[in-house]
Design a protein around this motif. Structure first.
Motif, PDB file in Angstrom:
ATOM      1  N   UNK A 202       0.978  -1.381  -0.260  1.00  0.00           N
ATOM      2  CA  UNK A 202      -0.160  -0.244   0.070  1.00  0.00           C
ATOM      3  C   UNK A 202       0.750   1.065  -0.009  1.00  0.00           C
ATOM      4  N   UNK A 203       2.051   1.399   0.632  1.00  0.00           N
ATOM      5  CA  UNK A 203       3.128   2.672   1.427  1.00  0.00           C
ATOM      6  C   UNK A 203       3.347   2.576  -0.709  1.00  0.00           C
ATOM      7  N   UNK A 204       3.951   1.520  -1.191  1.00  0.00           N
ATOM      8  CA  UNK A 204       4.760   1.520  -2.140  1.00  0.00           C
ATOM      9  C   UNK A 204       4.146   2.696  -4.027  1.00  0.00           C
ATOM     10  N   UNK A 205       2.692   1.785  -3.034  1.00  0.00           N
ATOM     11  CA  UNK A 205       1.549   2.186  -4.417  1.00  0.00           C
ATOM     12  C   UNK A 205       1.106   3.363  -4.413  1.00  0.00           C
ATOM     13  N   UNK A 210      -2.293   7.990  -7.438  1.00  0.00           N
ATOM     14  CA  UNK A 210      -3.476   8.407  -6.393  1.00  0.00           C
ATOM     15  C   UNK A 210      -4.304   7.541  -6.254  1.00  0.00           C
ATOM     16  N   UNK A 211      -4.977   7.533  -4.416  1.00  0.00           N
ATOM     17  CA  UNK A 211      -5.475   6.391  -4.244  1.00  0.00           C
ATOM     18  C   UNK A 211      -6.425   7.437  -3.606  1.00  0.00           C
ATOM     19  N   UNK A 220     -10.893  -1.492 -10.521  1.00  0.00           N
ATOM     20  CA  UNK A 220      -9.708  -0.961 -10.238  1.00  0.00           C
ATOM     21  C   UNK A 220      -9.185   0.090 -10.397  1.00  0.00           C
ATOM     22  N   UNK A 221      -9.915   0.930 -11.079  1.00  0.00           N
ATOM     23  CA  UNK A 221      -9.372   2.510 -11.397  1.00  0.00           C
ATOM     24  C   UNK A 221     -10.893   3.269 -11.115  1.00  0.00           C
ATOM     25  N   UNK A 227      -8.355  12.969 -13.666  1.00  0.00           N
ATOM     26  CA  UNK A 227      -7.464  12.257 -12.599  1.00  0.00           C
ATOM     27  C   UNK A 227      -7.615  10.947 -12.616  1.00  0.00           C
ATOM     28  N   UNK A 228      -7.178  10.258 -12.861  1.00  0.00           N
ATOM     29  CA  UNK A 228      -6.694   8.678 -12.862  1.00  0.00           C
ATOM     30  C   UNK A 228      -6.465   8.096 -11.750  1.00  0.00           C
ATOM     31  N   UNK A 229      -7.384   7.325 -10.410  1.00  0.00           N
ATOM     32  CA  UNK A 229      -6.905   7.366  -9.264  1.00  0.00           C
ATOM     33  C   UNK A 229      -6.272   5.001  -8.634  1.00  0.00           C
ATOM     34  N   UNK A 230      -6.268   5.098  -8.555  1.00  0.00           N
ATOM     35  CA  UNK A 230      -6.269   3.203  -7.907  1.00  0.00           C
ATOM     36  C   UNK A 230      -7.476   2.815  -6.870  1.00  0.00           C
ATOM     37  N   UNK A 231      -8.046   2.419  -6.939  1.00  0.00           N
ATOM     38  CA  UNK A 231      -8.883   2.156  -6.155  1.00  0.00           C
ATOM     39  C   UNK A 231      -8.807   1.274  -4.936  1.00  0.00           C
ATOM     40  N   UNK A 232      -9.087   0.811  -4.074  1.00  0.00           N
ATOM     41  CA  UNK A 232      -8.734  -0.391  -3.026  1.00  0.00           C
ATOM     42  C   UNK A 232      -8.609  -1.368  -3.182  1.00  0.00           C
ATOM     43  N   UNK A 233     -10.067  -2.225  -4.297  1.00  0.00           N
ATOM     44  CA  UNK A 233      -9.592  -3.371  -4.832  1.00  0.00           C
ATOM     45  C   UNK A 233      -8.905  -3.594  -5.627  1.00  0.00           C
TER      46      UNK A 233
END
Length: 350
Positions: A202-205, A210-211, A220-221, A227-233
């Motif tokens: 989690x820290x590395x990603x 941006x999460x 997943x996104x 702005x593109x985010x990655x999701x918790x999933x």
């Protein structure tokens, strides 16, 4: 070599078709996977592995296109198969080779399938820690296992190349497996916990992407204001991929203790990995009942490590692939029976 590539290509095509069937038939929409569905897919994957075992037993010579005695001897020596070619004819020696090849495959498959159970323990913790809804389990596991197939391919063939050039690496693998088994036994009662905020993945990603703070369905996104985010999933998917890499460090060397043929290592590994998703849904609610399984897996790793360190002596004593299979199955059966016969006592809270 061309025949090996054709064989491997046909196997890859079969896997793609099976994954397409899995995704299309059992994941038409997001919903929890039922016990019946998991049972059907588990039965299908196990049947495929058993069918492949019989295929190798009957037509295993096709893999390396063995046509004569000289080529057979070359293949046996190159892959260090634990057999002695003392038959009175090429046909008898070929039968002995195919019988051993199929045994190597099914033994590797049983090892990988058993070690995958420990992976399930961790997957349950990951989903629970992140609060993933059950109906999204299948999507995460499907793409996670697909990624695992690619990574296992790289690990196995790189490992086979290293072993062929540096035989002493087998002794390092053996020592590492013994160490892993001992540590698993020591920590068998430990309560593993996963901290979603402080996990290394989690820290590395978070440093590179941006999460988004919340789940967005099965996505997943997620894009917000361009702005593109990655999701918790997606973070959960990354952690599962990372976890598989850790488990591969144990499981792949373990199969190399059974066979040095990289194709057999890959086939046995992949059949077990592809069956992991359906096995997860079968065991997710009862996995805690098999509390002696970690102890059994610890003994399994130690046994395989000892076998790796003493493989020359064992071969001289007549220790065959079949003997390994009997011992491995015996360890697993004892650990499962012991778990059911002596259930773990629940802690009483006053």
């Amino acid at each position: 070599m061309s025949n090996e590539i054709i064989f491997f290509g046909a196997f890859a095509l079969f896997i793609i078709l099976m994954l397409a069937l899995d995704l299309g038939l059992f994941n038409k929409k997001d919903q929890p996977v039922s016990l019946k569905q998991a049972g059907i897919m588990s039965a299908i994957w196990v049947s495929c592995a058993i069918g492949f075992y019989f295929f190798l037993r009957i037509q295993g010579h096709i893999l390396h296109d063995i046509q004569d005695e000289a080529h057979l001897i070359e293949v046996v020596q190159k892959n260090q198969h634990n057999i002695v070619l003392n038959g009175t004819s090429f046909e008898e020696n070929l039968i002995k080779y195919k019988n051993n090849l199929s045994l190597e495959f099914i033994t590797g498959y049983v090892i990988e399938y058993a070690l995958s159970v420990d992976n399930i323990f961790v997957m349950v913790l990951i989903f629970s820690a992140f609060g993933v809804k059950e109906k999204y389990y299948h999507r995460v596991l499907f793409w996670g296992i697909l990624g695992a197939v690619i990574m296992r391919f790289l690990f196995i063939f790189i490992g086979a190349t290293l072993i062929s050039k540096f035989g002493w690496i087998l002794y390092l693998f053996g020592a590492f497996l013994i160490y892993s088994g001992i540590m698993m036994f020591i920590n068998r009662e430990g309560d593993d916990e996963i901290d979603p905020e402080n996990h290394k993945v989690v820290k590395l990603a978070s440093k590179f992407f941006p999460v988004y703070p919340d789940f967005v369905g099965n996505k997943f996104f997620h894009k917000v204001d361009g702005k593109q985010y990655i999701t918790p999933l997606f973070l959960v998917l990354l952690i599962i991929e990372f976890t598989d890499v850790i488990f591969a460090v144990d499981s792949i060397p373990a199969i190399f203790a059974v066979t040095k043929d990289p194709y057999i290592v890959f086939f046995s590994n992949i059949f077990a990995i592809l069956g992991l998703r359906s096995m997860f849904f079968l065991l997710v609610n009862v996995i805690h009942k098999f509390h002696y399984l970690k102890t059994g897996l610890a003994f399994l790793l130690v046994f395989i490590g000892i076998k790796m360190l003493g493989h020359h002596y064992l071969k001289e004593w007549g220790f065959t692939t079949a003997h390994s299979l009997y011992i491995i199955i015996g360890i697993l059966v004892i650990s499962v029976v012991a778990s059911l016969a002596f259930p773990k006592r629940e802690k009483t809270i006053y």
